[in-house]
Enzyme design. Structure first.
Site, short mmCIF file in Angstrom:
data_model
loop_
_atom_site.label_atom_id
_atom_site.label_comp_id
_atom_site.label_asym_id
_atom_site.label_seq_id
_atom_site.Cartn_x
_atom_site.Cartn_y
_atom_site.Cartn_z
CG HIS A 1 -25.35 -9.88 -36.45
ND1 HIS A 1 -24.31 -9.89 -37.23
CD2 HIS A 1 -24.73 -10.35 -35.29
CE1 HIS A 1 -23.37 -10.28 -37.09
NE2 HIS A 1 -23.42 -10.56 -35.72
CD GLU A 2 -25.61 -9.73 -31.47
OE1 GLU A 2 -25.53 -10.71 -30.75
OE2 GLU A 2 -24.89 -9.10 -31.74
CG HIS B 1 -24.67 -14.78 -33.28
ND1 HIS B 1 -23.63 -15.33 -34.08
CD2 HIS B 1 -24.25 -13.23 -33.21
CE1 HIS B 1 -22.82 -14.43 -34.59
NE2 HIS B 1 -23.17 -13.20 -34.03
#
Length: 213
Positions: free
Chosen positions: A22-23, A26
């Site tokens: 997820h991170e 980004h």
């Protein structure tokens, strides 16, 4: 309690993947749109240690899961300099959506693994893989739905800022300083649970229908 601890242990790997990718997503998409900040800091990485926040990633999710069966937490946010994006207001949407998008892809991948396990002959690790795949679907669904809530500093809030007209976006952006406190209040009053459970249930139903479980 013993069953909850066992479930948490089975969920550990899916949780680490859910948070890490997820991170990293980004940072990866931010670099695609012109901001290399996260890339230069080593945050576009599959190493979970680069993204773990001791309180938000380990302690809080474990406590909330054991007490309520609902998991709440966060990772260290990936630094994004929106001013370096090619078109900051537009590109913010894609950077924000990358995290939940990664969770969606991981949920589908875990569902595919579950389909394969259910479709093959029983073997020594069948049950463990089945439980882990179920956890992976649930955890990623939970992270995706939570992060898509239209509340800053969540990804859904960033997406909303990108979509709103300039003046409304600026006004809404001022709520970010209170966003985490609002989120914690919603959690403590069980309002967050009431909002998320039907949405997560719908997501799981769609996954079941798609893969024919």
């Amino acid at each position: 309690m013993e069953n909850s601890i066992q479930a948490l242990a089975i969920s550990a790997l899916p949780i680490l993947f859910a948070i890490t990718l997820h991170e990293a997503a980004h940072g990866y998409v931010a670099r695609m749109f012109g901001d290399p900040t996260a890339w230069k800091l080593g945050r576009v990485s599959l190493n979970p240690l680069r993204h773990i926040d001791p309180l938000g990633t380990i302690l809080l999710p474990a406590v909330t899961y054991l007490l309520s069966g609902f998991m709440f937490g966060w990772a260290k946010p990936v630094p994004v300099d929106f001013g370096k994006l090619h078109r900051p207001k537009r590109d913010m949407l894609w950077v924000a959506a990358a995290g939940p998008g990664a969770n969606l892809l991981m949920a589908l991948a875990w569902a595919l693994l579950l389909k394969l396990v259910l479709g093959t002959a029983e073997f020594h690790y069948s049950e463990a893989l089945r439980q882990m795949a179920l956890a992976g679907i649930a955890v990623n669904g939970m992270f995706m739905v939570l992060n898509l809530l239209p509340l800053l500093p969540l990804d859904g809030g960033r997406i909303l800022v990108s979509l709103l007209p300039q003046r409304a976006a600026w006004t809404f952006a001022q709520t970010e300083r209170y966003g985490m406190w609002i989120l914690i209040l919603l959690l403590l009053t069980h309002v967050l649970d009431a909002i998320l459970r039907p949405m997560i249930g719908l997501f799981l139903t769609l996954i079941e229908s798609l893969f024919g479980f």
